[in-house]
Design a protein around this motif. Structure first.
Motif, PDB file in Angstrom:
ATOM      1  N   ALA B 190      31.019  42.174  54.682  1.00 11.74           N
ATOM      2  CA  ALA B 190      31.625  41.126  53.408  1.00 11.74           C
ATOM      3  C   ALA B 190      32.580  39.953  54.323  1.00 11.74           C
ATOM      4  CB  ALA B 190      32.193  41.740  52.474  1.00 11.74           C
ATOM      5  N   ILE B 191      32.039  38.842  53.714  1.00  9.32           N
ATOM      6  CA  ILE B 191      33.046  37.564  54.159  1.00  9.32           C
ATOM      7  C   ILE B 191      34.027  37.543  52.860  1.00  9.32           C
ATOM      8  CG2 ILE B 191      33.208  35.110  54.539  1.00  9.32           C
ATOM      9  CD1 ILE B 191      30.551  35.460  55.746  1.00  9.32           C
ATOM     10  N   VAL B 192      33.491  37.948  51.631  1.00 15.37           N
ATOM     11  CA  VAL B 192      34.292  37.788  50.481  1.00 15.37           C
ATOM     12  C   VAL B 192      33.584  38.568  49.432  1.00 15.37           C
ATOM     13  CG1 VAL B 192      35.267  36.208  48.426  1.00 15.37           C
ATOM     14  CG2 VAL B 192      34.921  35.157  50.849  1.00 15.37           C
ATOM     15  N   SER B 193      34.403  39.400  48.631  1.00 14.69           N
ATOM     16  CA  SER B 193      33.511  39.933  47.679  1.00 14.69           C
ATOM     17  C   SER B 193      34.489  40.396  46.439  1.00 14.69           C
ATOM     18  CB  SER B 193      33.050  41.610  48.413  1.00 14.69           C
ATOM     19  OG  SER B 193      34.265  42.375  48.298  1.00 14.69           O
ATOM     20  N   LEU B 194      33.978  40.467  45.293  1.00 13.60           N
ATOM     21  CA  LEU B 194      34.472  40.610  44.119  1.00 13.60           C
ATOM     22  C   LEU B 194      33.773  41.469  43.337  1.00 13.60           C
ATOM     23  CD1 LEU B 194      36.663  39.378  42.038  1.00 13.60           C
ATOM     24  CD2 LEU B 194      34.943  37.992  41.178  1.00 13.60           C
ATOM     25  N   ALA B 195      34.768  42.481  42.637  1.00 15.38           N
ATOM     26  CA  ALA B 195      34.370  43.593  41.855  1.00 15.38           C
ATOM     27  C   ALA B 195      35.012  43.328  40.592  1.00 15.38           C
ATOM     28  CB  ALA B 195      34.740  45.035  42.399  1.00 15.38           C
ATOM     29  N   THR B 196      34.070  43.392  39.361  1.00 17.49           N
ATOM     30  CA  THR B 196      34.934  43.234  38.223  1.00 17.49           C
ATOM     31  C   THR B 196      34.235  44.432  37.120  1.00 17.49           C
ATOM     32  OG1 THR B 196      33.392  41.901  37.321  1.00 17.49           O
ATOM     33  CG2 THR B 196      35.016  40.705  38.594  1.00 17.49           C
ATOM     34  N   LEU B 197      35.225  44.540  36.182  1.00 22.49           N
ATOM     35  CA  LEU B 197      34.937  45.457  34.961  1.00 22.49           C
ATOM     36  C   LEU B 197      35.263  44.539  33.908  1.00 22.49           C
ATOM     37  CD1 LEU B 197      35.909  48.933  35.800  1.00 22.49           C
ATOM     38  CD2 LEU B 197      33.793  48.067  35.990  1.00 22.49           C
ATOM     39  N   PHE B 198      34.456  44.277  32.900  1.00 20.86           N
ATOM     40  CA  PHE B 198      34.737  43.774  31.702  1.00 20.86           C
ATOM     41  C   PHE B 198      34.325  44.528  30.481  1.00 20.86           C
ATOM     42  CE2 PHE B 198      35.778  39.229  32.630  1.00 20.86           C
ATOM     43  CZ  PHE B 198      35.081  39.030  33.889  1.00 20.86           C
ATOM     44  N   LYS B 199      35.247  44.370  29.561  1.00 26.57           N
ATOM     45  CA  LYS B 199      34.924  44.754  28.163  1.00 26.57           C
ATOM     46  C   LYS B 199      34.859  43.773  27.142  1.00 26.57           C
ATOM     47  CE  LYS B 199      37.216  48.744  25.715  1.00 26.57           C
ATOM     48  NZ  LYS B 199      38.518  49.189  25.427  1.00 26.57           N
ATOM     49  N   ILE B 200      33.369  43.399  26.941  1.00 26.24           N
ATOM     50  CA  ILE B 200      33.400  42.250  26.030  1.00 26.24           C
ATOM     51  C   ILE B 200      32.835  42.668  24.672  1.00 26.24           C
ATOM     52  CG2 ILE B 200      31.870  40.239  25.844  1.00 26.24           C
ATOM     53  CD1 ILE B 200      32.836  39.981  28.522  1.00 26.24           C
ATOM     54  N   SER B 201      33.651  41.972  23.647  1.00 26.30           N
ATOM     55  CA  SER B 201      33.377  42.545  22.322  1.00 26.30           C
ATOM     56  C   SER B 201      31.927  41.847  21.719  1.00 26.30           C
ATOM     57  CB  SER B 201      34.469  41.624  21.376  1.00 26.30           C
ATOM     58  OG  SER B 201      34.360  40.283  21.515  1.00 26.30           O
ATOM     59  N   GLY B 202      31.728  42.340  20.664  1.00 28.32           N
ATOM     60  CA  GLY B 202      30.372  41.675  19.973  1.00 28.32           C
ATOM     61  C   GLY B 202      30.466  40.205  19.764  1.00 28.32           C
ATOM     62  N   GLU B 203      31.641  39.684  19.627  1.00 34.31           N
ATOM     63  CA  GLU B 203      31.754  38.049  19.729  1.00 34.31           C
ATOM     64  C   GLU B 203      31.706  37.531  20.877  1.00 34.31           C
ATOM     65  OE1 GLU B 203      34.293  39.816  17.358  1.00 34.31           O
ATOM     66  OE2 GLU B 203      32.349  40.009  16.293  1.00 34.31           O
ATOM     67  N   GLU B 204      31.434  38.169  22.050  1.00 37.04           N
ATOM     68  CA  GLU B 204      31.575  37.517  23.443  1.00 37.04           C
ATOM     69  C   GLU B 204      32.773  37.454  23.893  1.00 37.04           C
ATOM     70  OE1 GLU B 204      27.630  38.243  23.695  1.00 37.04           O
ATOM     71  OE2 GLU B 204      28.786  37.387  25.136  1.00 37.04           O
ATOM     72  N   MET B 205      33.919  38.083  23.348  1.00 42.37           N
ATOM     73  CA  MET B 205      35.286  37.882  23.672  1.00 42.37           C
ATOM     74  C   MET B 205      35.620  38.979  24.615  1.00 42.37           C
ATOM     75  SD  MET B 205      36.669  35.318  22.232  1.00 42.37           S
ATOM     76  CE  MET B 205      37.680  34.932  20.871  1.00 42.37           C
ATOM     77  N   VAL B 206      36.459  38.471  25.702  1.00 42.27           N
ATOM     78  CA  VAL B 206      36.988  39.747  26.674  1.00 42.27           C
ATOM     79  C   VAL B 206      38.256  40.482  26.131  1.00 42.27           C
ATOM     80  CG1 VAL B 206      38.009  39.791  29.119  1.00 42.27           C
ATOM     81  CG2 VAL B 206      36.539  38.046  28.672  1.00 42.27           C
ATOM     82  N   GLU B 207      37.916  41.669  25.855  1.00 39.17           N
ATOM     83  CA  GLU B 207      38.957  42.376  25.498  1.00 39.17           C
ATOM     84  C   GLU B 207      39.765  43.213  26.440  1.00 39.17           C
ATOM     85  OE1 GLU B 207      37.153  45.439  22.750  1.00 39.17           O
ATOM     86  OE2 GLU B 207      36.630  43.717  21.018  1.00 39.17           O
ATOM     87  N   ASP B 208      39.069  43.406  27.654  1.00 33.91           N
ATOM     88  CA  ASP B 208      39.782  43.965  28.863  1.00 33.91           C
ATOM     89  C   ASP B 208      39.282  43.669  30.088  1.00 33.91           C
ATOM     90  OD1 ASP B 208      41.161  47.234  29.537  1.00 33.91           O
ATOM     91  OD2 ASP B 208      41.823  45.210  30.153  1.00 33.91           O
TER      92      ASP B 208
END
Lengths: 768, 280, 158
Positions: B190-208
Motif C-alpha cells: 500500500a502507498i496510502v490506504s484508508l479504512a472507514t466505518l460509518f453509521k449513517i442515519s435514515g436521512e443520510e446523516m453521519v451519526e458516528d
C-alpha cells in the motif's frame, strides 16, 4: 488426426510437456557430482580495479576454485557487434553488474559464503549516467581510447530541407519525451549447465536466443577452438531479447576447464539478473513536427539519445532501428533524424522486444495527436491523410514495397464498434473518474537489414520410425515457432502431428540459422523449411513413383504416415520408404537468405551495417480505452484493440498469443514498470520493487489481423513478434490526454505523475 | 543450518521456546523467509506456529469476536462470522498481496511484522481491536494501537506470542469502506490506504464515524478531529473538503521507492473526499 | 530430519535438513523440476504447489513443514493416460507460451475452482493474481480456466 494445414489454430506441440512439468528448461539441469558456479559483481558503477582478494574465499571448505581475468586465455572480450565487454573485468569496472570473479563450489551454501568473502580494491572514478551529458564537455569517459568519446554510434538520416520545410509549415509542435529502462523480467532467469567431456568437447545447455553466435563468442573470448564448443538451446522460459547474446555461456566455458568431467550449473537469481542483464535503452527524444494547412506532414526534426550503458551489446543496432522508425508510417517531405547511442555507467542497454522502436513510436504517435489537437483534426484524420502506401517514398527516401496494409488497418479500426461507441462509453464515467480513448499507429521492420546476413538453414530427415524430423535452427523462446515449423513442414509434407518431430536447436545437429530475434524467427527459417520440405518431399515421391511403377510422379502423393499411389490405391508406409532410400536421400537441407533493400538512404556504411534500411514492414493501429482516477492519478486500461497487418497468418492462435503478450508488456512499460537507477545503482532490484502487470492489471484484449499477403514470406507471412509492444504507451498517453487534457512526457505514467499533471493543469486553469 | 521446530500445541511451544530462547517465531513465513533471503535473520533456529490449532479460528462470544492469531487471511475471508460482522476486514483482506500469500500469511503475522503499510492494521484500528498476548506463564490484553510502537516494533517481549485478536462487533455501523492505493491491483504494498466505518442515519446523516489511514506515517493514523467534523453532517463534498486539510496535516509520510511524501499527503486527503461517493 | 508425507499420491518417508526450502527439496533432492523458481520471495507464484489441496509458495516453506501433509506438484496432476482437464484446457486454449509460469498457474487455478467452481472472468483474474506471466497477457489463461469451470467442449477456441 487432421493434417497440419496453414491457417489452422493448432495447439502448440510444446504445450503438453509444459503443462505436465516434463519439459526441461536450461534452469532444470542438475546432475550427479554437480559444481555450482557463481559470480562476484562489482557493486560500483565506475572504478579502476586495483586488486581482487580471493585468498580468504579460496580456503573455505566446499570451494573448488576461484577464477579471475588472469585465468582467461583468449581475448576476454564478448559482444555481438563491438567486442567491448569483458567476461571477467580486468583493469576497470564500468557498471555495477560487471563480473569480477568466478567461484566454483560444491554446494550453494559454500558458493554464497565464498562470494561474500571476496573483496575488491577499487579506486572509484567519476561516473557518467546521462546520455546527453555524456557527450558534453569534460564528461568522464567510459572507454578511454574510444575514438568518438562516449558516443558508441551516431546515425543521421536526412531528406529534403527541414529549414525551408519548417518555414513552409502552417503549424509546428515541439516536445521532449523521456522513457526509462525496461527490465525483461522473463520468469526463467539466466541459466546454463556445462561439462567438459573427455574428448575435449565443451557441451553447454543454456537459455539463449543465439546458440550459433554464442559458440563463436565463447570460442573467441576464451581462446578455444570453436569446433570443440557445442551449444544446446532448450525452450527458453522467456527471453524477449535479454538472452540475445552471451549471459552465462562464457563464464561456464571458463569454469569447465577447472573441473573437467564434472557438470557445472550457473543460474542467476532474480537480483543478479536485474543487476547484470541488459535492459531496454532509456531514451530522451526531442521532436519537432510541422504541417501544411491541409494537415500534410511537412517537416520533422528529431534528435534522440539512447543510453546504452557501458557496452555495445547491440546498442548501435537498437538505435539504428529507432532512427529508421522515427517518422512512423507516414509521408513526410522533409526530415532530419539524428540518433545518438551513448556509453554511460548505467546498466547495459541491449535488445528488448521492440528494439528501439517503442521509444520513437512513443514520441511520434504522441506528436501526431498533439498536432491533430492543434489543427482541430481527429486523431484518425491526421493519420489517414498522411498514411504511407505501397509505392510511396518513405520519409527517409526509400520506396515502400511489399505488402503495406497500414491504411487498411486504419479503416478497420474506424469501422470497429469500439471506435464508434467510444463517446457513449466515455460519457458513463463515474464520480472522480475521467474516461478517454486513444489510438496509435505502429510499424515494425523485419530482419537484420541490408548488411548482416539474415539467413537460415533448415534440415529435415525421414526417420526409421517413418516420421519427418525437423532440425530447428532458431530457438523457441516462447513464441511458438517450434510448433509453427512443424505446421509449415507438416502442411507441405501432408503429415499430421503424429508423424512429425522436432529437434530443438543443437549446434551439433542443426544448421546455423541466426538468432531468435528481429521478428524473423518464423519468416526466415520458415522459408528455409519450405525449401527443405519440398526438396525432401520430391525425393521421397520420386522414389515412391519408381516403387509403384507409376508413369509420372503426379500419380503419387504423401499422406499421413505414408505415400499413396492414386492410380492403384496402393500405399507404402514411410517406415518402409526409410529402407528404400539411401542415407543421402533421407535428409534435405535448404538455405534461405532474406531479401534486403536495394536502395540506400545513407552514405554511412556503419549505419547500413547496423541495419538501415529494412525491406519488409508489418503495420498496425492500436486503440485503448482508459479510465483515470482524479483522486489518485491511477490509470486503468479498460479495453484494448490491436489491428495488425502481419501478412498471412499461419497459426491464428500463436499469432494472437504474440499480440496479447506484446500488449501486456507495453502496458507495463507505460504504466507501472519503473526501473529506477540512481548514479548507476539499481534501486528496484527485484520483483517486489519492479512492478510488472498481474492478471488484474491487463484488460480484455481484441486482436484483428488483416489477412494480407507478403510475397517474400512463407505462405505470405510477415513478422509479428515485436510490433504489438510498440503501441500501448502512446495509445495510453493519447487516451489520457483525451480523458483529462493532460499530456505526460515522462513515462511510466505512474499515478503520482498523473496526479501532478492534473494539479498543474488545475493551477493553470485557475490562473486564467 | 537452522533447526526448524513445528510444535503442535501451546505446551510444546513453551517448551521449545524455553530451550531455544534466541529462536525467531513465525506463522506463515511470508515475511520471515523473505528476510532470511535478504540475510537479515541471524537466529540459529526457527519456530513455526502453523500447526497450533488453539491459535486458529474465529470464535463469537456475545458482542465480541476472537480471531486466532494464526488464522490465515484466506480462512478469515471465507469465515461467515467475519463476513457478517466485519465487511471492512473482508475488503482489506481481498486486496492483501495475492491468494497464495493469503493462504499462508496470518493476521497475527501481519500485526507483529508491524509494517507501516500493513493491510490489516488500518481496519483493525477502526475496529478498535485488542491483542491477546501469551507467554508460558501469563496472558495479557492491550489495545492494538498501544501494541504497535513503530515500524517493525511492537510491545512483544521475549517468550511471548500474540495469540488472538479481540474485536467488538459494530452493529450500528452500516457503511464499511476500505481503499488501498498501490502500484498495481494485486501483489502491491500500500502507498496510502484508508479504512472507514460509518453509521449513517435514515436521512443520510453521519451519526458516528471511525477513520484510519495506513502507509502515511510510522504507524496507523487516526483523527478524532476529523471524525468530530463529520458527525452530524451529510457526507457532502463541502464537508469532506473542509476536513481534508486536517488529513494532510496529521499524516507523516516518507519519500520512498514507491511514492513521494507529497503524493501520499495529497492522496490521504483525496481518499477522504472519495467518501462522498461511496455506496452503502 | 525424517519427513513423513504424501507426495503426488504416494506415501514417502524422506530425509532432509529441516530448514531446506521446499522448492530446493523438490527440484534438487527429488528431481521434480516441474515446480519452478523465479524470485525466491513470494512475488511471482511460479513455485506454487498444493498442500492439503491449498495452493502455497514452496519458496517460502521449509521441509519441516511438509510433515503429515498431502502434497501435489505439477508432476502428480496428469494420470498415466490423460491430462487433467485443466492441463488439457491450457493446451487447447493457447494458454501456454514459454510455459515457465504454467505449472504454478495450473495449480493456483485448481485451488481457485475448488473454492469457487463458477468464477467470473474477473474472479479468475483475482484468483490468479499471485501468478505472474510475462508472455501471454493472461487472456488465454483466463479462457482456459473459464472453459474448465464450464466444462466446455475441448476444441479450437477461435
Amino acid at each position: 488426426m487432421k493434417s497440419l494445414e496453414i491457417g489452422r489454430p493448432i495447439p502448440r506441440v510444446d504445450a503438453y510437456s509444459k503443462t505436465t512439468g516434463q519439459e526441461r528448461y536450461a534452469a532444470d539441469y542438475y546432475g550427479e557430482n554437480l559444481v555450482w558456479a557463481g559470480v562476484k559483481r562489482a557493486g560500483i558503477a565506475h572504478a579502476l580495479i586495483k586488486d581482487i582478494h580471493i585468498d580468504d574465499a579460496k580456503t573455505l571448505p566446499g570451494v573448488i576454485s576461484i577464477l579471475t581475468h588472469k585465468d582467461i586465455q583468449g581475448s576476454n572480450r564478448q559482444g555481438m557487434i563491438r567486442k567491448d565487454q569483458p567476461v571477467l573485468a580486468d583493469n576497470k569496472v564500468n557498471h555495477c553488474g560487471d563480473a569480477v570473479a568466478l567461484v566454483l563450489a560444491e554446494d550453494k551454501a559454500s558458493l554464497h559464503k565464498a562470494l561474500d568473502l571476496i573483496t575488491l580494491d577499487l579506486e572509484p572514478l567519476p561516473g557518467i549516467f546521462d546520455p546527453e551529458k555524456a557527450i558534453g564537455e569534460g564528461a568522464p569517459l567510459v572507454h578511454e581510447g574510444h575514438p568518438q568519446g562516449n558516443v558508441l554510434f551516431k546515425g543521421v538520416l536526412e531528406t529534403g530541407d527541414i529549414e525551408i520545410g519548417f518555414k513552409e509549415c502552417h503549424a509546428v509542435v515541439e516536445a521532449c519525451f523521456e522513457l526509462p529502462h525496461q527490465e525483461h523480467a522473463y520468469l526463467e532467469t539466466e541459466a546454463g549447465w556445462a561439462i567438459l567431456k573427455e574428448n575435449g568437447q565443451l557441451k553447454i545447455v543454456v537459455s539463449t536466443q543465439s546458440p550459433f553466435r554464442d559458440r563463436s563468442e565463447v570460442a573467441e573470448a576464451l581462446g578455444i577452438n570453436v569446433e570443440k564448443v557445442r551449444i544446446i538451446a532448450p525452450y527458453c522460459g522467456g527471453a524477449f531479447g535479454g538472452k540475445d547474446g552471451v549471459t552465462v555461456q562464457t563464464l561456464l566455458g571458463l569454469a569447465v576447464f577447472h573441473c573437467p568431467g564434472r557438470p557445472i550449473k550457473m543460474w542467476w537469481d532474480r537480483e543478479e539478473s536485474f543487476l547484470a542483464s541488459p535492459k531496454r535503452h532509456p531514451a530522451r527524444l526531442y521532436y519537432r513536427l510541422g504541417v501544411k494547412p491541409d494537415g500534410a506532414l511537412h517537416a520533422l526534426d528529431v534528435r534522440f539519445y539512447y543510453d546504452t550503458g557501458p557496452y555495445d551489446h547491440l546498442g548501435g543496432a537498437v538505435m539504428a532501428l529507432g532512427l529508421e522508425h522515427a517518422c512512423g508510417p507516414y509521408r513526410i517531405s522533409n526530415v532530419s533524424l539524428k540518433g545518438f547511442c551513448v556509453y554511460t555507467n548505467s546498466p547495459i542497454g541491449g535488445a528488448f522486444r521492440g528494439f528501439g522502436v517503442p521509444q520513437v513510436t512513443a514520441a511520434m504517435e504522441q506528436m501526431m495527436d498533439m498536432m491533430a489537437t492543434q489543427l482541430g483534426l481527429s486523431p484518425f484524420e491526421i493519420r489517414k491523410r498522411n498514411a504511407i502506401r505501397c509505392g510511396d517514398k518513405n520519409p527517409i527516401g526509400i520506396s515502400v514495397t511489399g505488402s503495406t496494409g497500414f491504411e487498411e488497418c486504419l479503416k478497420t479500426l474506424e469501422e470497429h464498434y469500439l471506435w464508434k461507441k467510444r463517446n457513449e462509453w466515455k460519457s458513463k464515467a463515474g464520480p472522480f473518474k475521467k474516461r478517454g480513448v486513444g489510438i496509435a499507429s505502429v510499424m515494425h521492420g523485419m530482419g537484420y537489414g541490408p548488411v548482416v546476413p539474415d539467413f537460415a538453414n533448415a534440415k529435415i530427415e525421414l526417420t526409421r520410425e517413418g516420421k519427418f524430423r525437423v532440425f530447428s535452427g532458431v530457438v523457441d523462446i516462447g513464441q511458438g515457432n517450434a510448433s509453427t515449423y512443424l505446421q509449415i513442414a507438416g502442411a507441405i509434407l501432408n503429415q499430421d502431428m503424429a508423424h512429425m518431430e522436432l529437434v530443438l536447436p543443437d549446434t551439433e545437429s542443426a544448421l546455423p540459422s541466426g538468432s531468435a530475434s528481429a521478428s524473423r524467427t518464423t519468416s526466415t527459417f520458415g522459408n528455409a523449411l519450405i525449401g527443405a520440405a519440398q526438396s525432401l518431399k520430391h525425393r521421397v515421391l520420386q522414389r515412391a513413383a519408381i516403387y509403384f511403377m507409376a508413369k509420372e510422379i503426379k500419380e503419387v502423393d504423401l499422406i499421413p504416415g505414408g505415400v499413396n499411389h492414386f492410380t492403384t490405391g496402393k500405399e507404402i508406409p514411410l517406415s518402409e520408404m526409410f529402407h528404400i532410400l539411401d542415407d543421402s536421400e533421407k535428409v534435405a537441407a535448404y538455405t534461405f537468405t532474406a531479401p534486403t533493400a536495394k536502395e540506400n538512404p545513407t552514405e554511412d556504411q556503419n549505419l547500413r551495417l547496423h541495419g538501415v534500411p529494412h525491406l519488409i514492414f508489418s503495420y498496425g493501429v492500436h486503440l485503448c480505452y482508459v479510465e483515470v482516477d482524479e483522486l489518485t492519478g491511477n490509470i486503468e486500461v479498460k479495453r484494448y484493440l490491436a489491428v495488425s497487418d502481419c501478412g498471412r497468418i499461419i497459426n491464428p492462435q500463436t499469432f494472437e498469443q504474440q499480440i496479447h503478450g506484446g500488449i501486456a508488456q507495453g502496458i507495463g512499460y507505460a504504466l507501472c514498470e519503473e526501473f529506477i537507477v540512481k548514479e548507476g545503482r539499481v534501486r528496484t532490484p527485484d520483483l517486489a520493487t519492479y512492478i510488472i502487470p498481474t492478471a488484474l492489471d491487463v484488460p480484455e484484449m481484441d486482436s484483428i489481423p488483416l489477412e494480407s499477403y507478403e510475397p517474400t514470406g512463407p505462405f505470405g507471412l510477415k513478422g509479428a513478434g515485436e510490433i504489438s509492444i510498440d503501441g500501448p504507451l502512446p495509445a495510453i498517453a493519447n487516451a489520457v490526454a483525451d480523458a483529462c487534457g493532460v499530456r505526460l512526457f515522462r513515462s511510466p505514467f505512474t499515478p503520482e505523475r498523473v496526479l501532478k499533471a492534473l494539479k498543474e493543469r488545475e493551477n493553470r486553469e485557475f490562473e486564467h | 543450518m537452522k533447526r526448524v521446530f513445528l510444535p503442535h500445541n501451546l505446551e510444546e511451544l513453551w517448551r521449545i521456546i524455553a530451550g531455544e530462547p534466541k529462536a525467531d517465531i513465525y506463522a506463515g513465513g511470508t515475511d520471515l523467509l523473505v528476510k532470511l533471503r535478504q540475510n537479515l535473520i541471524n537466529t540459529p533456529s526457527l519456530i513455526c506456529l502453523e500447526r497450533i490449532e488453539e491459535l486458529k479460528g474465529v470464535h463469537e462470544q456475545g458482542d465480541e469476536v476472537m480471531i486466532g492469531a494464526c488464522s490465515t487471511h484466506t480462512s478469515l475471508l471465507e469465515n461467515p462470522i467475519i463476513q457478517r460482522n466485519f465487511p471492512v476486514l473482508t475488503k482489506a483482506l481481498n486486496v492483501l498481496a495475492s491468494p497464495l500469500i493469503r493462504n499462508m500469511g496470518t493476521i497475527g503475522g501481519n500485526i507483529c511484522t508491524a509494517s507501516p503499510a500493513a493491510d490489516t492494521l488500518p481496519l483493525l484500528y477502526v475496529l478498535k481491536a485488542e491483542v491477546e498476548i501469551r507467554s508460558r506463564s501469563a496472558s495479557r490484553q492491550m489495545a492494538l494501537k498501544e501494541f504497535i510502537l513503530g515500524p517493525g516494533i511492537t510491545c512483544l517481549k521475549a517468550g511471548e506470542i500474540v495469540s488472538g485478536i479481540w474485536v467488538k462487533k459494530v452493529p450500528g455501523f452500516n457503511l464499511h469502506h476500505f481503499e488501498k492505493v498501490g502500484q498495481r491491483k494485486a501483489l502491491a504494498i500500500a502507498i496510502v490506504s484508508l479504512a472507514t466505518l460509518f453509521k449513517i442515519s435514515g436521512e443520510e446523516m453521519v451519526e458516528d464515524v471511525r477513520l484510519a489511514w495506513g502507509s502515511v506515517a510510522p504507524t496507523v493514523v487516526t483523527s478524532n478531529e476529523i471524525e468530530a467534523m463529520l458527525v452530524g453532517h451529510r457526507l457532502s463534498r463541502q464537508v469532506l473538503k473542509k476536513a481534508a486539510p486536517i488529513a494532510r496535516a496529521i499524516v507523516k509520510p516518507i519519500d520512498d521507492i514507491r511514492a513521494s511524501a507529497d503524493y501520499r499527503r495529497q492522496v490521504a486527503e483525496n481518499l477522504l473526499i472519495r467518501l462522498g461517493s461511496v455506496q452503502k | 530430519m525424517k519427513i513423513n508425507f504424501v507426495l503426488n499420491g504416494k506415501g514417502r518417508v524422506l530425509n532432509a535438513p529441516s530448514d531446506r526450502r521446499v522448492i530446493d527439496f523438490l527440484r534438487e533432492d527429488l528431481g521434480l523440476t516441474g515446480t519452478k523458481e523465479s524470485c525466491g520471495a513470494g512475488e511471482c507464484g511460479v513455485c506454487t504447489i498444493l498442500v492439503d489441496g491449498e495452493s502455497r509458495l514452496s519458496c517460502l516453506m521449509f521441509a519441516a513443514q511438509l510433515e503429515g501433509r498431502n502434497v501435489l506438484t505439477i508432476e502428480g496432476l496428469a494420470s498415466e493416460e490423460t491430462l487433467h482437464p485443466m492441463q488439457e484446457a491450457f493446451v487447447q486454449f493457447g494458454a501456454v507460451q514459454c510455459g515457465f509460469c504454467t505449472p504454478g498457474m495450473i495449480l493456483s487455478a485448481l485451488d481457485l475452482l475448488k473454492r469457487n467452481p463458477h468464477p467470473t472472468r474477473t474472479e479468475i483474474r483475482e484468483g490468479l493474481s499471485g501468478n505472474l506471466c510475462r508472455c501471454t497477457g493472461y487472456q488465454k489463461i483466463v479462457d482456459a480456466v473459464e472453459a474448465t469451470a464450464c466444462k466446455k467442449e475441448k476444441g479450437p477456441p477461435l
